[in-house]
Design an enzyme around this catalytic site. Structure first.
Site, mmCIF file in Angstrom:
data_model
loop_
_atom_site.group_PDB
_atom_site.id
_atom_site.type_symbol
_atom_site.label_atom_id
_atom_site.label_comp_id
_atom_site.label_asym_id
_atom_site.label_seq_id
_atom_site.Cartn_x
_atom_site.Cartn_y
_atom_site.Cartn_z
ATOM 1 C CD GLN A 131 -11.021 -4.185 14.158
ATOM 2 O OE1 GLN A 131 -11.277 -3.995 12.983
ATOM 3 N NE2 GLN A 131 -11.709 -3.612 15.122
ATOM 4 C CD GLU A 148 3.292 5.865 4.568
ATOM 5 O OE1 GLU A 148 2.996 4.671 4.424
ATOM 6 O OE2 GLU A 148 3.869 6.556 3.710
ATOM 7 C CD1 TRP A 157 0.308 0.346 3.346
ATOM 8 C CD2 TRP A 157 -0.410 -1.742 3.015
ATOM 9 N NE1 TRP A 157 0.699 -0.407 4.413
ATOM 10 C CE2 TRP A 157 0.276 -1.696 4.248
ATOM 11 C CE3 TRP A 157 -0.964 -2.954 2.590
ATOM 12 C CZ2 TRP A 157 0.441 -2.815 5.051
ATOM 13 C CZ3 TRP A 157 -0.799 -4.069 3.390
ATOM 14 C CH2 TRP A 157 -0.110 -3.999 4.596
ATOM 15 C CB CYS A 193 8.367 2.415 19.762
ATOM 16 S SG CYS A 193 7.973 3.026 21.403
ATOM 17 C CD GLU A 241 -4.036 3.332 7.311
ATOM 18 O OE1 GLU A 241 -4.289 2.913 8.452
ATOM 19 O OE2 GLU A 241 -2.874 3.560 6.922
HETATM 20 S S1 SF4 Z 1 10.498 4.106 24.314
HETATM 21 FE FE1 SF4 Z 1 12.410 3.596 23.289
HETATM 22 S S2 SF4 Z 1 11.782 2.867 21.262
HETATM 23 FE FE2 SF4 Z 1 10.044 3.995 22.118
HETATM 24 S S3 SF4 Z 1 10.236 6.095 21.385
HETATM 25 FE FE3 SF4 Z 1 11.268 5.995 23.380
HETATM 26 S S4 SF4 Z 1 13.397 5.542 22.891
HETATM 27 FE FE4 SF4 Z 1 12.208 5.077 21.079
#
Ligand code: SF4
Length: 354
Positions: free
Chosen positions: A31, A171, A13, A181, A26
């Site tokens: 889900q 994005e 996409w 993260c 999207e």
């Molecule tokens: S918790 Fe760690 S991975 Fe997440 S934004 Fe902060 S530094 Fe980056």
């Protein structure tokens, strides 16, 4: 965004800024995880390459193509909104968040995602990944699933949103949440924003944020299902067009009451739904399935209806041959029953069933 430019995954996409393609992606991703969504996305777009082709499709064709990803209201809404775009807007896609939110099934997140990714509108679309990154970035301790906290995070992000680059920014934010993260064990050592991340600066474990309230346990449904056969055909009925698993076909049956056995429930359901006394029933085992928002335990009974005891069928009921059954849109649990009883050809699945 520099990091995103170097590390973005080549997802299908991302090849296009076409609002229709972004919208389908999207909706699927709401889900369904990325790896599972990709083959469904490609199959959907191959069958319905434009909003016109989707609008012109039959509802059962759209549902059948959606089979396996679950949350079928998404497919029904896509179809309904495509028809609105074609009939009321001559196929022209709305460009603003307000206009987009007026379409069936398009909520604040999808409207913002389309506006930002397709039209570069200066808005932030905050889904679970972006919300998690933002919550850690500002060490937000409130419940991010609450509207108040979510709106606060979106406002903060909009303050740092670079002009004319909303598509890239949104994005990048989602990609950071998806790949670095992560919900548990964020990869802070590899994170491009750790210098500014308050959770990283303040906490031993940045992954302990965001906090969220306790999830309610998924409801568990125990039901009886009657697989009735007559002359090599099976009785199925279509569920109401809206609501849970709306528009999909299943065998007759229903919930087992607190004061009845599964067999008693099967006999009662047959009489309520088909209008005659139930045929002789033979137990055929149990099928279990976990949908996203509830789990089911289906007690299966087989029965044979002779030619001289044919019931008068309602509009939503029909007798189908096994190969016809497998071409109908079916809930995954019904598909499992057919597989267990060896009815029809096994279905070729392209992702994890929902
Ligand atoms: S918790 Fe760690 S991975 Fe997440 S934004 Fe902060 S530094 Fe980056």
């Amino acid at each position: 965004m520099d990091w995103f430019g170097r590390h973005r995954r080549p997802l299908p996409w991302r090849r296009s800024r076409d609002p229709y393609r972004i919208w389908v992606a999207e909706v699927l991703l709401q889900q369904t995880r990325v790896a599972h969504a990709v083959p469904y996305y490609e199959r959907f777009l191959a069958r319905f390459p434009t909003v016109h082709s989707l609008a012109n499709a039959r509802p059962s064709t759209v549902l059948k193509l959606w089979q396996g990803v679950g949350y079928y209201s998404r497919a029904r809404h896509l179809h309904a909104a495509a028809r609105v775009i074609v009939r009321e807007r001559a196929g022209r896609f709305p460009r603003t968040v307000d206009e987009l939110e007026n379409l069936p099934g398009i909520g604040p997140y999808i409207a913002r995602a389309i506006a930002a990714l397709a039209f570069n509108a200066p808005v932030v679309a905050l889904e679970a990944n972006g919300r998690r990154v933002a919550a850690r970035w500002w060490a937000e301790r409130g419940d991010v699933r609450s509207l108040r906290v979510s709106q606060r995070l979106a406002r903060r992000l909009e303050e740092v949103l670079p002009a004319h680059r909303a598509d890239q920014f949104n994005e990048a934010l989602m990609e950071l949440g998806e790949t670095i993260c992560r919900p548990r064990d964020p990869k802070c050592a590899r994170c491009p924003v750790r210098r500014h991340c308050r959770a990283y600066a303040l906490l031993d474990d940045p992954g302990s944020l965001p906090r969220s309230g306790k999830r309610e346990p998924r409801p568990h449904v125990v039901a009886a299902v009657i697989v009735a056969e007559s002359g090599g055909r099976y009785l199925v009925q279509r569920r109401p067009p809206t609501g849970l698993l709306g528009g999909l076909y299943e065998f007759p049956g229903g919930k087992v009451g607190a004061r009845e056995t599964a067999r008693e429930a099967a006999r009662r359901e047959w009489t309520e739904e088909v209008g005659t006394s139930a045929p002789s029933l033979a137990g055929a085992g149990v099928v279990r399935h976990a949908y996203g928002h509830f789990t089911v335990e289906l007690h299966i009974f087989r029965g044979r209806v002779s030619a001289d005891r044919q019931p008068t069928l309602r509009r939503e009921q029909r007798w189908v041959r096994p190969n016809e059954l497998m071409r109908l849109p079916l809930p995954r649990a019904t598909e499992k029953i057919a597989e267990k009883l060896g009815i029809g050809e096994p279905v070729v699945r392209i992702g994890i069933g929902a």
